[in-house]
Design a protein around this motif. Structure first.
Motif, PDB file in Angstrom:
ATOM      1  N   ASP A  87       0.831  -1.204   0.000  1.00 45.65           N
ATOM      2  CA  ASP A  87       0.000   0.000   0.000  1.00 45.65           C
ATOM      3  C   ASP A  87       0.865   1.254   0.000  1.00 45.65           C
ATOM      4  O   ASP A  87       0.552   2.235  -0.684  1.00 45.65           O
ATOM      5  CB  ASP A  87      -0.926  -0.001   1.227  1.00 45.65           C
ATOM      6  N   ALA A  88       1.943   1.218   0.784  1.00 49.13           N
ATOM      7  CA  ALA A  88       2.844   2.377   0.842  1.00 49.13           C
ATOM      8  C   ALA A  88       3.492   2.627  -0.514  1.00 49.13           C
ATOM      9  O   ALA A  88       3.628   3.785  -0.955  1.00 49.13           O
ATOM     10  CB  ALA A  88       3.909   2.152   1.913  1.00 49.13           C
ATOM     11  N   GLN A  89       3.876   1.566  -1.193  1.00 43.11           N
ATOM     12  CA  GLN A  89       4.489   1.710  -2.521  1.00 43.11           C
ATOM     13  C   GLN A  89       3.487   2.259  -3.535  1.00 43.11           C
ATOM     14  O   GLN A  89       3.830   3.113  -4.360  1.00 43.11           O
ATOM     15  CB  GLN A  89       5.025   0.355  -2.988  1.00 43.11           C
ATOM     16  N   GLU A  90       2.251   1.764  -3.458  1.00 43.47           N
ATOM     17  CA  GLU A  90       1.231   2.243  -4.388  1.00 43.47           C
ATOM     18  C   GLU A  90       0.879   3.705  -4.115  1.00 43.47           C
ATOM     19  O   GLU A  90       0.655   4.483  -5.044  1.00 43.47           O
ATOM     20  CB  GLU A  90      -0.018   1.371  -4.282  1.00 43.47           C
ATOM     21  N   LYS A  91       0.839   4.072  -2.828  1.00 43.77           N
ATOM     22  CA  LYS A  91       0.564   5.462  -2.471  1.00 43.77           C
ATOM     23  C   LYS A  91       1.680   6.371  -2.976  1.00 43.77           C
ATOM     24  O   LYS A  91       1.426   7.461  -3.510  1.00 43.77           O
ATOM     25  CB  LYS A  91       0.437   5.581  -0.950  1.00 43.77           C
ATOM     26  N   TRP A  92       2.905   5.931  -2.810  1.00 42.32           N
ATOM     27  CA  TRP A  92       4.055   6.700  -3.301  1.00 42.32           C
ATOM     28  C   TRP A  92       3.987   6.842  -4.822  1.00 42.32           C
ATOM     29  O   TRP A  92       4.243   7.926  -5.368  1.00 42.32           O
ATOM     30  CB  TRP A  92       5.346   5.990  -2.903  1.00 42.32           C
ATOM     31  N   LYS A  93       3.595   5.773  -5.510  1.00 40.68           N
ATOM     32  CA  LYS A  93       3.501   5.810  -6.972  1.00 40.68           C
ATOM     33  C   LYS A  93       2.450   6.815  -7.429  1.00 40.68           C
ATOM     34  O   LYS A  93       2.700   7.607  -8.356  1.00 40.68           O
ATOM     35  CB  LYS A  93       3.164   4.409  -7.478  1.00 40.68           C
ATOM     36  N   LEU A  94       1.269   6.806  -6.783  1.00 38.20           N
ATOM     37  CA  LEU A  94       0.202   7.729  -7.180  1.00 38.20           C
ATOM     38  C   LEU A  94       0.570   9.183  -6.878  1.00 38.20           C
ATOM     39  O   LEU A  94       0.270  10.077  -7.678  1.00 38.20           O
ATOM     40  CB  LEU A  94      -1.098   7.354  -6.464  1.00 38.20           C
ATOM     41  N   THR A  95       1.191   9.421  -5.730  1.00 40.61           N
ATOM     42  CA  THR A  95       1.596  10.801  -5.400  1.00 40.61           C
ATOM     43  C   THR A  95       2.682  11.295  -6.351  1.00 40.61           C
ATOM     44  O   THR A  95       2.705  12.476  -6.709  1.00 40.61           O
ATOM     45  CB  THR A  95       2.085  10.894  -3.944  1.00 40.61           C
ATOM     46  N   ARG A  96       3.560  10.417  -6.774  1.00 39.10           N
ATOM     47  CA  ARG A  96       4.585  10.805  -7.748  1.00 39.10           C
ATOM     48  C   ARG A  96       3.942  11.165  -9.088  1.00 39.10           C
ATOM     49  O   ARG A  96       4.363  12.121  -9.755  1.00 39.10           O
ATOM     50  CB  ARG A  96       5.569   9.647  -7.945  1.00 39.10           C
ATOM     51  N   MET A  97       2.914  10.400  -9.465  1.00 44.02           N
ATOM     52  CA  MET A  97       2.204  10.713 -10.707  1.00 44.02           C
ATOM     53  C   MET A  97       1.524  12.069 -10.612  1.00 44.02           C
ATOM     54  O   MET A  97       1.572  12.871 -11.560  1.00 44.02           O
ATOM     55  CB  MET A  97       1.169   9.621 -10.993  1.00 44.02           C
ATOM     56  N   LEU A  98       0.900  12.358  -9.470  1.00 48.41           N
ATOM     57  CA  LEU A  98       0.249  13.659  -9.281  1.00 48.41           C
ATOM     58  C   LEU A  98       1.270  14.785  -9.306  1.00 48.41           C
ATOM     59  O   LEU A  98       1.032  15.851  -9.906  1.00 48.41           O
ATOM     60  CB  LEU A  98      -0.509  13.669  -7.950  1.00 48.41           C
ATOM     61  N   GLU A  99       2.386  14.546  -8.670  1.00 43.98           N
ATOM     62  CA  GLU A  99       3.437  15.570  -8.642  1.00 43.98           C
ATOM     63  C   GLU A  99       3.952  15.875 -10.043  1.00 43.98           C
ATOM     64  O   GLU A  99       4.162  17.041 -10.417  1.00 43.98           O
ATOM     65  CB  GLU A  99       4.588  15.083  -7.752  1.00 43.98           C
ATOM     66  N   GLU A 100       4.125  14.823 -10.832  1.00 44.47           N
ATOM     67  CA  GLU A 100       4.606  15.002 -12.197  1.00 44.47           C
ATOM     68  C   GLU A 100       3.575  15.738 -13.048  1.00 44.47           C
ATOM     69  O   GLU A 100       3.915  16.611 -13.853  1.00 44.47           O
ATOM     70  CB  GLU A 100       4.922  13.622 -12.779  1.00 44.47           C
ATOM     71  N   MET A 101       2.295  15.424 -12.864  1.00 45.33           N
ATOM     72  CA  MET A 101       1.230  16.068 -13.632  1.00 45.33           C
ATOM     73  C   MET A 101       1.096  17.541 -13.279  1.00 45.33           C
ATOM     74  O   MET A 101       0.888  18.385 -14.158  1.00 45.33           O
ATOM     75  CB  MET A 101      -0.098  15.351 -13.373  1.00 45.33           C
ATOM     76  N   VAL A 102       1.211  17.848 -11.997  1.00 49.07           N
ATOM     77  CA  VAL A 102       1.114  19.244 -11.564  1.00 49.07           C
ATOM     78  C   VAL A 102       2.279  20.050 -12.117  1.00 49.07           C
ATOM     79  O   VAL A 102       2.106  21.195 -12.570  1.00 49.07           O
ATOM     80  CB  VAL A 102       1.081  19.324 -10.021  1.00 49.07           C
ATOM     81  N   SER A 103       3.467  19.463 -12.104  1.00 47.47           N
ATOM     82  CA  SER A 103       4.661  20.183 -12.557  1.00 47.47           C
ATOM     83  C   SER A 103       4.625  20.485 -14.055  1.00 47.47           C
ATOM     84  O   SER A 103       5.151  21.492 -14.501  1.00 47.47           O
ATOM     85  CB  SER A 103       5.922  19.387 -12.218  1.00 47.47           C
ATOM     86  N   ARG A 104       4.001  19.615 -14.831  1.00 45.66           N
ATOM     87  CA  ARG A 104       3.947  19.845 -16.284  1.00 45.66           C
ATOM     88  C   ARG A 104       2.621  20.452 -16.733  1.00 45.66           C
ATOM     89  O   ARG A 104       2.314  20.465 -17.921  1.00 45.66           O
ATOM     90  CB  ARG A 104       4.223  18.550 -17.033  1.00 45.66           C
ATOM     91  N   GLU A 105       1.809  20.899 -15.769  1.00 52.08           N
ATOM     92  CA  GLU A 105       0.539  21.562 -16.076  1.00 52.08           C
ATOM     93  C   GLU A 105      -0.392  20.643 -16.889  1.00 52.08           C
ATOM     94  O   GLU A 105      -0.952  21.046 -17.924  1.00 52.08           O
ATOM     95  CB  GLU A 105       0.792  22.864 -16.845  1.00 52.08           C
ATOM     96  N   ALA A 106      -0.563  19.403 -16.409  1.00 52.98           N
ATOM     97  CA  ALA A 106      -1.423  18.440 -17.110  1.00 52.98           C
ATOM     98  C   ALA A 106      -2.878  18.898 -17.045  1.00 52.98           C
ATOM     99  O   ALA A 106      -3.285  19.618 -16.125  1.00 52.98           O
ATOM    100  CB  ALA A 106      -1.272  17.062 -16.474  1.00 52.98           C
ATOM    101  N   PRO A 107      -3.693  18.490 -18.014  1.00 50.95           N
ATOM    102  CA  PRO A 107      -5.119  18.867 -18.006  1.00 50.95           C
ATOM    103  C   PRO A 107      -5.832  18.289 -16.758  1.00 50.95           C
ATOM    104  O   PRO A 107      -5.440  17.260 -16.223  1.00 50.95           O
ATOM    105  CB  PRO A 107      -5.672  18.225 -19.285  1.00 50.95           C
TER     106      PRO A 107
END
Length: 285
Positions: A87-107
């Motif tokens: 669960d911790a790994q999956e949570k880290w994976k999803l937060t990393r995806m959100l961080e990447e999307m926010v940084s590149r101004e994803a839709p």
């Protein structure tokens, strides 16, 4: 015997024909007919076996057994250390995806998909957490019910006076439950009287058991109401913010461990319960 063995070793088979066109070739021979009849009979038996369908009660029993085994296995997986790590790994994976999307101004639509996956897995009212709660509650309900031995003891002590009057068991072993039990354990009269002294205690325990089971059922209903109310409230709040803003909030919460630790000390539902319990309304709002 030796002559026939010698003849076989020399290749002399006498009148027996082992060629492809002989009586063992399967062309019109009695042996062939017997084999065909055997094949047909075997096929008929196989068809009969296939037509035999298990009875409904047997299938229902097997389904219940499989469901119980499945529940136990899933509970074991859910409470293990490996599950927490996963669960911790999956949570880290999803937060990393959100961080990447926010940084590149994803839709917002793209970010919303990841947020939905995050909510499903890690929110209070998410499907995964709700499913886990339901499994634990089913296991708790199962453990609250008395075992067969305890159930028989409580039932035997929860009867009217007439139940204990007959001590007779005939040669066939027939009689009422009390007489049969006393006969099996070879209870003496003094022991029977001492056992009957516990009747009032057994009635009180049965009442307490019913109350405990009702409390468990009530707890399950309250959790469902709480999750439904929280889901509706969070849904309304999500309408106020964009997906990008929600992603930033989730990332901030996950990064600020010290602030979250301080929040645990500043506010706790348990502390509010100590100050005064307010019953949950029926509609959960």
């Amino acid at each position: 015997m030796e002559d026939s063995s010698h003849a076989l070793l020399q290749g002399d088979t006498g009148d027996q024909d082992f060629s492809l066109t002989g009586p063992y070739s399967g062309r019109g021979s009695s042996g062939s007919k017997r084999r065909k009849a055997g094949d047909i009979g075997g096929k008929g038996k196989a068809d009969t076996r296939r037509k035999k369908v298990p009875k409904v009660p047997e299938l229902e029993k097997r389904v219940n057994e499989l469901e119980n085994e499945n529940l136990e296995l899933r509970l074991q997986l859910k409470v293990g250390i490996e599950t927490a790590q996963r669960d911790a790994q999956e949570k880290w994976k999803l937060t990393r995806m959100l961080e990447e999307m926010v940084s590149r101004e994803a839709p917002n639509d793209e970010i919303e998909k990841v947020i939905k996956a995050y909510v499903k897995k890690f929110s209070d009212y998410g499907e995964d957490r709700t499913e886990s709660i339901n499994k634990h509650m089913k296991q708790l309900e199962k453990l609250l019910f008395p075992t067969q031995t305890t159930k028989m003891c409580m039932w035997s002590l929860h009867q009217d006076d007439d139940f204990y009057k007959s001590d007779n068991v005939n040669d066939g072993g027939d009689g009422n439950i009390w007489s049969i039990i006393c006969n099996v354990i070879e209870a003496k009269e003094a022991q029977k009287e001492k056992i009957k002294l516990h009747r009032d205690d057994a009635k009180k325990m049965a009442k307490d058991l019913r109350f405990t089971i009702r409390e468990c059922e009530d707890l399950k209903k309250r959790m469902d109401l709480k999750n439904a109310a929280l889901h509706e409230e969070m849904k309304e709040l999500r309408k106020v913010l964009t997906a990008k803003q929600l992603a930033k909030f989730i990332l901030w919460v996950n990064k600020n461990k010290a602030t979250m630790a301080m929040l645990d000390k500043l506010w706790s539902p348990i502390d509010e319960l100590k100050r005064g319990h307010r019953p949950l309304p029926e509609n959960g709002k």
